[in-house]
Motif scaffolding. Structure first.
Motif, PDB file in Angstrom:
ATOM      1  N   SER A  42      12.197 -58.448  19.651  1.00 58.12           N
ATOM      2  CA  SER A  42      12.475 -59.115  18.375  1.00 58.12           C
ATOM      3  C   SER A  42      12.096 -60.591  18.459  1.00 58.12           C
ATOM      4  CB  SER A  42      13.950 -58.950  18.003  1.00 58.12           C
ATOM      5  OG  SER A  42      14.796 -59.498  18.996  1.00 58.12           O
ATOM      6  N   LEU A  43      12.456 -61.233  19.545  1.00 58.78           N
ATOM      7  CA  LEU A  43      12.146 -62.661  19.671  1.00 58.78           C
ATOM      8  C   LEU A  43      10.648 -62.888  19.853  1.00 58.78           C
ATOM      9  CD1 LEU A  43      15.086 -64.093  21.763  1.00 58.78           C
ATOM     10  CD2 LEU A  43      14.875 -63.706  19.311  1.00 58.78           C
ATOM     11  N   GLN A  44      10.025 -62.042  20.651  1.00 59.93           N
ATOM     12  CA  GLN A  44       8.587 -62.221  20.883  1.00 59.93           C
ATOM     13  C   GLN A  44       7.793 -61.985  19.596  1.00 59.93           C
ATOM     14  OE1 GLN A  44       8.280 -59.460  24.137  1.00 59.93           O
ATOM     15  NE2 GLN A  44       9.461 -60.813  25.469  1.00 59.93           N
ATOM     16  N   PRO A 100      18.617 -67.924  20.948  1.00 57.87           N
ATOM     17  CA  PRO A 100      19.156 -66.905  21.843  1.00 57.87           C
ATOM     18  C   PRO A 100      18.257 -66.612  23.047  1.00 57.87           C
ATOM     19  CG  PRO A 100      18.171 -65.860  19.943  1.00 57.87           C
ATOM     20  CD  PRO A 100      18.054 -67.352  19.717  1.00 57.87           C
ATOM     21  N   TYR A 101      17.056 -67.236  23.068  1.00 62.43           N
ATOM     22  CA  TYR A 101      16.144 -66.892  24.179  1.00 62.43           C
ATOM     23  C   TYR A 101      16.584 -67.606  25.461  1.00 62.43           C
ATOM     24  CZ  TYR A 101      11.610 -64.714  25.422  1.00 62.43           C
ATOM     25  OH  TYR A 101      10.616 -63.911  25.933  1.00 62.43           O
ATOM     26  N   MET A 115      19.740 -56.304  12.795  1.00 64.96           N
ATOM     27  CA  MET A 115      20.572 -57.471  13.145  1.00 64.96           C
ATOM     28  C   MET A 115      22.034 -57.233  12.784  1.00 64.96           C
ATOM     29  SD  MET A 115      21.326 -60.596  13.952  1.00 64.96           S
ATOM     30  CE  MET A 115      19.773 -61.460  14.292  1.00 64.96           C
ATOM     31  N   TRP A 154      16.128 -67.894  13.320  1.00 60.40           N
ATOM     32  CA  TRP A 154      16.930 -66.988  12.495  1.00 60.40           C
ATOM     33  C   TRP A 154      17.773 -66.084  13.379  1.00 60.40           C
ATOM     34  CZ3 TRP A 154      17.073 -61.591  11.891  1.00 60.40           C
ATOM     35  CH2 TRP A 154      17.812 -61.137  10.800  1.00 60.40           C
ATOM     36  N   PHE A 155      17.283 -65.816  14.591  1.00 57.76           N
ATOM     37  CA  PHE A 155      18.037 -65.001  15.538  1.00 57.76           C
ATOM     38  C   PHE A 155      19.094 -65.827  16.274  1.00 57.76           C
ATOM     39  CE2 PHE A 155      14.050 -62.777  14.905  1.00 57.76           C
ATOM     40  CZ  PHE A 155      14.442 -61.453  14.827  1.00 57.76           C
ATOM     41  N   ASP A 166      14.554 -56.037  10.154  1.00 54.37           N
ATOM     42  CA  ASP A 166      15.166 -57.172  10.869  1.00 54.37           C
ATOM     43  C   ASP A 166      15.901 -56.709  12.120  1.00 54.37           C
ATOM     44  OD1 ASP A 166      14.315 -59.535   9.719  1.00 54.37           O
ATOM     45  OD2 ASP A 166      15.848 -59.551   8.184  1.00 54.37           O
ATOM     46  N   TYR A 167      15.330 -55.694  12.771  1.00 52.63           N
ATOM     47  CA  TYR A 167      15.843 -55.229  14.067  1.00 52.63           C
ATOM     48  C   TYR A 167      17.316 -54.826  13.981  1.00 52.63           C
ATOM     49  CZ  TYR A 167      11.516 -57.608  15.095  1.00 52.63           C
ATOM     50  OH  TYR A 167      10.200 -58.019  15.065  1.00 52.63           O
ATOM     51  N   ASP A 185      14.280 -58.542  23.603  1.00 57.28           N
ATOM     52  CA  ASP A 185      13.030 -59.217  23.952  1.00 57.28           C
ATOM     53  C   ASP A 185      11.995 -59.110  22.837  1.00 57.28           C
ATOM     54  OD1 ASP A 185      13.674 -60.181  26.514  1.00 57.28           O
ATOM     55  OD2 ASP A 185      13.328 -58.213  27.404  1.00 57.28           O
ATOM     56  N   ARG A 212      22.321 -68.330  17.380  1.00 54.25           N
ATOM     57  CA  ARG A 212      23.782 -68.280  17.323  1.00 54.25           C
ATOM     58  C   ARG A 212      24.265 -69.578  16.711  1.00 54.25           C
ATOM     59  NH1 ARG A 212      26.304 -64.517  20.484  1.00 54.25           N
ATOM     60  NH2 ARG A 212      28.144 -65.862  20.536  1.00 54.25           N
ATOM     61  N   ARG A 268      25.314 -59.377  12.789  1.00 56.46           N
ATOM     62  CA  ARG A 268      25.868 -60.716  12.996  1.00 56.46           C
ATOM     63  C   ARG A 268      27.280 -60.658  13.580  1.00 56.46           C
ATOM     64  NH1 ARG A 268      21.941 -64.675  12.932  1.00 56.46           N
ATOM     65  NH2 ARG A 268      20.471 -64.224  11.258  1.00 56.46           N
ATOM     66  N   GLY A 300       8.726 -71.202  20.530  1.00 59.87           N
ATOM     67  CA  GLY A 300       8.338 -70.743  19.203  1.00 59.87           C
ATOM     68  C   GLY A 300       9.104 -69.564  18.634  1.00 59.87           C
ATOM     69  N   VAL A 301      10.245 -69.218  19.244  1.00 62.68           N
ATOM     70  CA  VAL A 301      11.062 -68.122  18.711  1.00 62.68           C
ATOM     71  C   VAL A 301      11.682 -68.532  17.376  1.00 62.68           C
ATOM     72  CG1 VAL A 301      13.340 -67.076  19.087  1.00 62.68           C
ATOM     73  CG2 VAL A 301      11.568 -66.919  20.858  1.00 62.68           C
ATOM     74  N   SER A 302      11.830 -67.567  16.466  1.00 62.99           N
ATOM     75  CA  SER A 302      12.493 -67.860  15.194  1.00 62.99           C
ATOM     76  C   SER A 302      13.975 -68.088  15.416  1.00 62.99           C
ATOM     77  CB  SER A 302      12.307 -66.698  14.218  1.00 62.99           C
ATOM     78  OG  SER A 302      13.121 -66.920  13.077  1.00 62.99           O
ATOM     79  N   TYR A 345      24.139 -60.838  22.484  1.00 60.81           N
ATOM     80  CA  TYR A 345      24.056 -62.295  22.378  1.00 60.81           C
ATOM     81  C   TYR A 345      23.315 -62.730  21.109  1.00 60.81           C
ATOM     82  CZ  TYR A 345      23.674 -67.146  23.832  1.00 60.81           C
ATOM     83  OH  TYR A 345      23.775 -68.514  23.891  1.00 60.81           O
ATOM     84  N   SER A 346      22.248 -61.978  20.766  1.00 55.86           N
ATOM     85  CA  SER A 346      21.459 -62.371  19.599  1.00 55.86           C
ATOM     86  C   SER A 346      21.786 -61.558  18.363  1.00 55.86           C
ATOM     87  CB  SER A 346      19.959 -62.221  19.896  1.00 55.86           C
ATOM     88  OG  SER A 346      19.595 -60.856  19.902  1.00 55.86           O
ATOM     89  N   ARG A 379      16.580 -67.787   6.292  1.00 54.42           N
ATOM     90  CA  ARG A 379      15.177 -68.205   6.255  1.00 54.42           C
ATOM     91  C   ARG A 379      14.857 -68.777   4.874  1.00 54.42           C
ATOM     92  NH1 ARG A 379      14.495 -62.604   7.937  1.00 54.42           N
ATOM     93  NH2 ARG A 379      14.143 -62.426  10.184  1.00 54.42           N
ATOM     94  N   PHE A 433      11.280 -72.536  13.760  1.00 59.39           N
ATOM     95  CA  PHE A 433      10.914 -72.075  15.106  1.00 59.39           C
ATOM     96  C   PHE A 433      11.356 -73.042  16.211  1.00 59.39           C
ATOM     97  CE2 PHE A 433       8.020 -70.293  11.989  1.00 59.39           C
ATOM     98  CZ  PHE A 433       8.216 -68.936  12.226  1.00 59.39           C
ATOM     99  N   SER A 486       8.996 -62.471  16.660  1.00 57.36           N
ATOM    100  CA  SER A 486       9.363 -63.535  15.706  1.00 57.36           C
ATOM    101  C   SER A 486       8.475 -64.767  15.861  1.00 57.36           C
ATOM    102  CB  SER A 486      10.833 -63.915  15.866  1.00 57.36           C
ATOM    103  OG  SER A 486      11.032 -64.868  16.886  1.00 57.36           O
ATOM    104  N   MET A 487       7.805 -64.881  17.005  1.00 54.87           N
ATOM    105  CA  MET A 487       6.900 -66.014  17.219  1.00 54.87           C
ATOM    106  C   MET A 487       5.634 -65.908  16.353  1.00 54.87           C
ATOM    107  SD  MET A 487       6.947 -65.948  21.374  1.00 54.87           S
ATOM    108  CE  MET A 487       8.389 -66.347  22.371  1.00 54.87           C
ATOM    109  N   GLN A 547      26.949 -60.258  17.164  1.00 57.65           N
ATOM    110  CA  GLN A 547      26.508 -61.543  17.708  1.00 57.65           C
ATOM    111  C   GLN A 547      27.696 -62.486  17.856  1.00 57.65           C
ATOM    112  OE1 GLN A 547      24.659 -64.582  15.192  1.00 57.65           O
ATOM    113  NE2 GLN A 547      22.826 -64.546  16.479  1.00 57.65           N
ATOM    114  N   ARG A 548      28.491 -62.540  16.803  1.00 54.27           N
ATOM    115  CA  ARG A 548      29.632 -63.455  16.794  1.00 54.27           C
ATOM    116  C   ARG A 548      30.610 -63.121  17.922  1.00 54.27           C
ATOM    117  NH1 ARG A 548      30.541 -62.859  11.686  1.00 54.27           N
ATOM    118  NH2 ARG A 548      29.001 -64.441  11.164  1.00 54.27           N
ATOM    119  N   LEU A 564      19.881 -64.235  26.706  1.00 54.62           N
ATOM    120  CA  LEU A 564      19.608 -63.180  25.727  1.00 54.62           C
ATOM    121  C   LEU A 564      20.289 -61.856  26.070  1.00 54.62           C
ATOM    122  CD1 LEU A 564      18.124 -62.348  23.172  1.00 54.62           C
ATOM    123  CD2 LEU A 564      16.112 -61.861  24.573  1.00 54.62           C
TER     124      LEU A 564
END
Lengths: 428, 428, 428
Positions: free
Chosen positions: C342-344, A90-91, C319, A78-79, C316-317, C340, A81, C321, A74-76, C330-331, A45, A69, C346-347, C324-325, C185
């Motif tokens: 974390s992404l919501q 990732p959404y 996170m 930053w999450f 940061d939930y 769900d 892949r 990585r 509008g998801v960030s 997935y995220s 970020r 975003f 993040s908006m 994820q990798r 996701l």
């Protein structure tokens, strides 16, 4: 002293502000290269000039700096892949390349060409030296790449760090062109810091706390000369170049590496203080590089995992009254960088410049504000490209020199204050 | 119940507000003397009536209370060096004396007389008792020094503490003149707290939870008398003096020290709760002083290194439901001071008094608000000096007394409610 | 895409707003029954639709949901004593019953009838299933009790949890009716989560990431059908019912318990995500219940002593990585619920829907917003009772079914999407 509207103009750098438009004329430091160490590494970020962005490095090593975003909902990102040449939300799997171009919307048939119409705001991100630079202005006005010497010398000769500073960029930058505070605030460090001590010039710095200032305009900004008494019949000159909008260099000391700063707005109440050390003609020693990494000189120690200084306003900068009393440090705060930052942050997020009382030693600050105001208005009103955009303006050096009393630093400017490849700094 | 504009008038005390102007007519407690223990000790940030100030004690022991920020470029003088008769800004060495007068600007020639023109806002700071008092109004209207008995008795007879309370001053002060809550909120403590227990009056306090109130005006404020049933043919009177704007005293219990409070605005959403204990005619015992320091009675235990209570709103005041259920404490919060503070803070930073439902036992509060409104308006509209400024108004005492049913506390006011040197409190 | 005024209308639910009035037509979940486990237990602060309330359970087991603040002087009744059939304010002993009726004002004579005139705002609070439900609208319009199947089945067949989500209710709810994100996701979890794995349908979910959506209106809301390719000549249908304003159910998987959500506004920038799991015809196994309590499936692990997820925006939930990798998640965020959330979150607190780019798979969201806008306006302008108030609308189920390509889920709606007692879910 500034009127409120002048202060607002200089300190506000969000989209659409005059000073914000001006910052968007330059290549500015965005990240340390170390923040994106590998292809497909974690995105980062980045907030710059009040815009929330995301930096990443794709599978082919290309750098991207795009809107944080996703264009869909509008998801960030930053999450996201970072994989196979792009960053995937990732959404729902929307994927973007390093230019912000959407290259896949999985739910839509490829033949619809839908994703071709989706493009995120993005800015170029290029690596020069240890820094990833961006240019946030209109594409058609993108200037040539920056040519700061510290970023162009071989990597073994240079070191760069950054730290979060919790105040407006301008009051931080003003500290950088204010040579007069060194004899006070940093007096405890000149003879103890491994990156400062031992230079002959330090004794002049310490013995004459009332420097005379001679500030001269140049095309890219200013030279700020501070004159102190030296041996009989001589003056000790320290010359700080300022290149618009916010590049400064500290005058050198003996054979120590030379250092300087950029002050880059995160938003109107926060900035990045960029700090570099380099030597034009030799590699940094292991000891020097070790000291820089340890937070000596103009660098700092961090809260682990962040670029926030370990000594910060939440812990009163680890104020040590005993060290203050004994003069180990002049203000009680340890380290040159945090001595500056603590005081600049103590002024509040944006200092009210209508309450100042400026004196002769503030001439550099006064002239720099004047140049900034003038350039921001010329850009706003007539589209004039501001000073400092032209890379020729970048090729400056600071200098420290002893001259006979009948000479000024201006007389040696050509030689001492320009970048001359292979030539050592003019230093005492 | 108050209308919004009445509530605003009473609760806002920043510069230029009617109530703020009124507070600026008085000597008010600014710091504990212990906060500036030695000459040249560390300066202390002080926020009062929404003004950010700095207190210090110079090399000759003189106290200063000055603007927190340097006149030059706005650095917080909290980082200053307190040395050689003044406070020196660590940025460029500007130096101020205890009156805020700038006495040195190193960069300017002495003969220029520049520094003579620079003076920070400052207020007098004087030590009386364990408190450093300030007066924040116009110099020409400065009243005589305060004459509160608790601050004038020999030091071995008195003890003062302060604590940060996270709400407006008025709802805190209203708790101080509200004798009716004692039988409820503090009922668990009357017989257990070392500074309260054992007094004969406590049993009346506990057995009659429906006191009758008789409130009388006096020159400096009010006497608030609470009448409870005592033995056949007698009433138990507890009389709380309130001196404008915010001095209150708790009625005494047996031979315990007598206590009281000041409630001083930090800003509109925070105040200092000052708490004192003293005995007019004897030294405090070691046990009593130990209990006070340990946070018993009306004092509190602190978050180490601060004047914030250890039980505070971030930890729900260490609510103990089991102790509540068993009646060890009535509300589940430990300690008389925090029982009050927790409830007052729970009302929100500034309680909305348009939603209240006041009853007869709130008469003291109603009359105090009326007096405050009247005085603030008289000051604003006609420049009338408010009650409580005259030190004669300070010489009041609280009292606890059993009287025949045909007598009121008013009949004994002269003797019981005035300071008479060498005379013990009127206490049961 | 929504215009600003449409977005404001849908996202603002405080008193007096159109959407706030609409939420006040329904019985909504207020607390978990476990939060008030015993008669006379500790009261609980509850914020709903931007109103600050207090829930308690009296000595006879009656539930109350009343204004948080005492009618006398505004103290928070959270500090109250829950005893002898009511909640007593600890300041002056005012006492309230579970309807908010003041039943005692100790300072006033009983014969005055004063307390009879004091009544706090209150709402009914009833236990159905594991939830305490409230209705915050006008008493005369109170609808019949809710009849959601998950709350009516025997307690051994059902499990409910809640978690704090730090964003507006609508963007959380929109995630609940968005079947298309599951293939992305949550792809890492379908085959590993104990409450999801092993179902035949999962393979269709994973192999066809471009579902076709068929959304149909019904009286209470919508059915959102997502069609994916199955074996030759067949489609795999997942059908999500949405009942206004914010009830959703996830389509079932094999014989796993079925799950769903409510999204209830705390205020405009926070909501409660309610999550339930139940099986219409059998008890949950010990393993299933254990997994739910451990935060598997759509549930979460908590910050101890709270309903805040352990993985949250402050950390940061958590996170990962590396996970994820490797595609373990997935995220990079662990757990379906936090993926769900974390992404919501993040908006941003309230996403700006004027910047969206919606596609065909967002049809469910588009139609739900349309229904909400229409209903909120019909209520505001004509007093029309909104869909979802009638308990008949509650008796819906989700379904997962494989059908020949010439059939739609609509053809089996009656049987598969209604609650039929004793009948297992339609699940693949």
């Amino acid at each position: 002293m500034l009127r409120k509207e002048q202060n607002d103009l200089l300190t506000q750098t969000g989209p659409g502000t005059p000073m914000g438009d001006m910052f968007r004329c330059y290549w500015i430091p965005a990240l340390l290269a170390e923040e994106l160490p590998d292809n497909d590494c974690a995105p980062v970020r980045v907030k710059l000039l009040s815009e929330r962005l995301l930096a990443f490095r794709d599978s082919e090593g290309r750098y991207g700096l795009i809107d944080e975003f996703c264009a869909h909902r509008g998801v960030s990102l930053w999450f996201g892949r970072n994989e196979q040449g792009g960053l995937r939300c990732p959404y729902h799997g929307w994927k973007y390349d390093h230019t912000g171009q959407c290259v896949e919307v999985p739910s839509e048939p490829k033949e619809s060409g839908y994703c071709g119409k989706i493009k995120l705001k993005s800015y170029p991100l290029i690596k020069i030296g240890d820094i990833l630079w961006t240019y946030m202005g209109p594409a058609e006005k993108q200037p040539p790449h920056p040519e700061w010497e510290f970023a162009l010398v071989p990597s073994e000769q240079t070191f760069t760090s950054k730290r979060w500073q919790e105040c407006n960029w301008l009051q931080a930058m003003e500290g950088g062109i204010d040579s007069s505070h060194v004899s006070w605030l940093h007096s405890g460090n000149l003879n103890s810091d491994p990156l400062f001590k031992g230079a002959r010039g330090n004794k002049y710095n310490m013995s004459d706390a009332r420097p005379f200032f001679e500030v001269t305009d140049n095309e890219g900004g200013l030279f700020i000369g501070a004159r102190r008494n030296a041996e009989e019949g001589h003056y000790y000159w320290r010359v700080t170049p300022w290149v618009m909008p916010s590049f400064t260099m500290v005058p050198p000391r003996g054979d120590h590496p030379v250092h300087g700063h950029f002050w880059i707005p995160i938003d109107d109440e926060n900035c990045w203080a960029w700090s570099f050390d380099y030597h034009p003609v030799r590699a940094l020693t292991t000891e020097e590089r070790g000291a820089m990494k340890a937070g000596k000189g103009i660098h700092v120690a961090y809260v682990p995992g962040t670029y926030r200084p370990l000594a910060n306003k939440d812990n009163d900068y680890l104020m040590d009254r005993e060290a203050q009393r004994k003069g180990i440090t002049y203000s009680g705060v340890e380290g040159i960088a945090m001595q500056d930052a603590s005081l600049q942050e103590s002024m509040g997020p944006i200092v009210d410049r209508s309450k100042e009382n400026l004196v002769s030693t503030d001439n550099g600050i006064i002239m720099a504000r004047h140049r900034l105001l003038k350039a921001a208005r010329a850009l706003r009103d007539k589209g004039v490209v501001p000073p400092g955009v032209d890379p020729a303006h970048h090729r400056v050096r600071s200098a420290a020199i002893v001259l006979p009393v009948d000479k000024s630093y201006v007389d040696v400017a050509e030689e001492a204050l320009s970048v001359i490849e292979g030539k050592a700094p003019t230093s005492v």
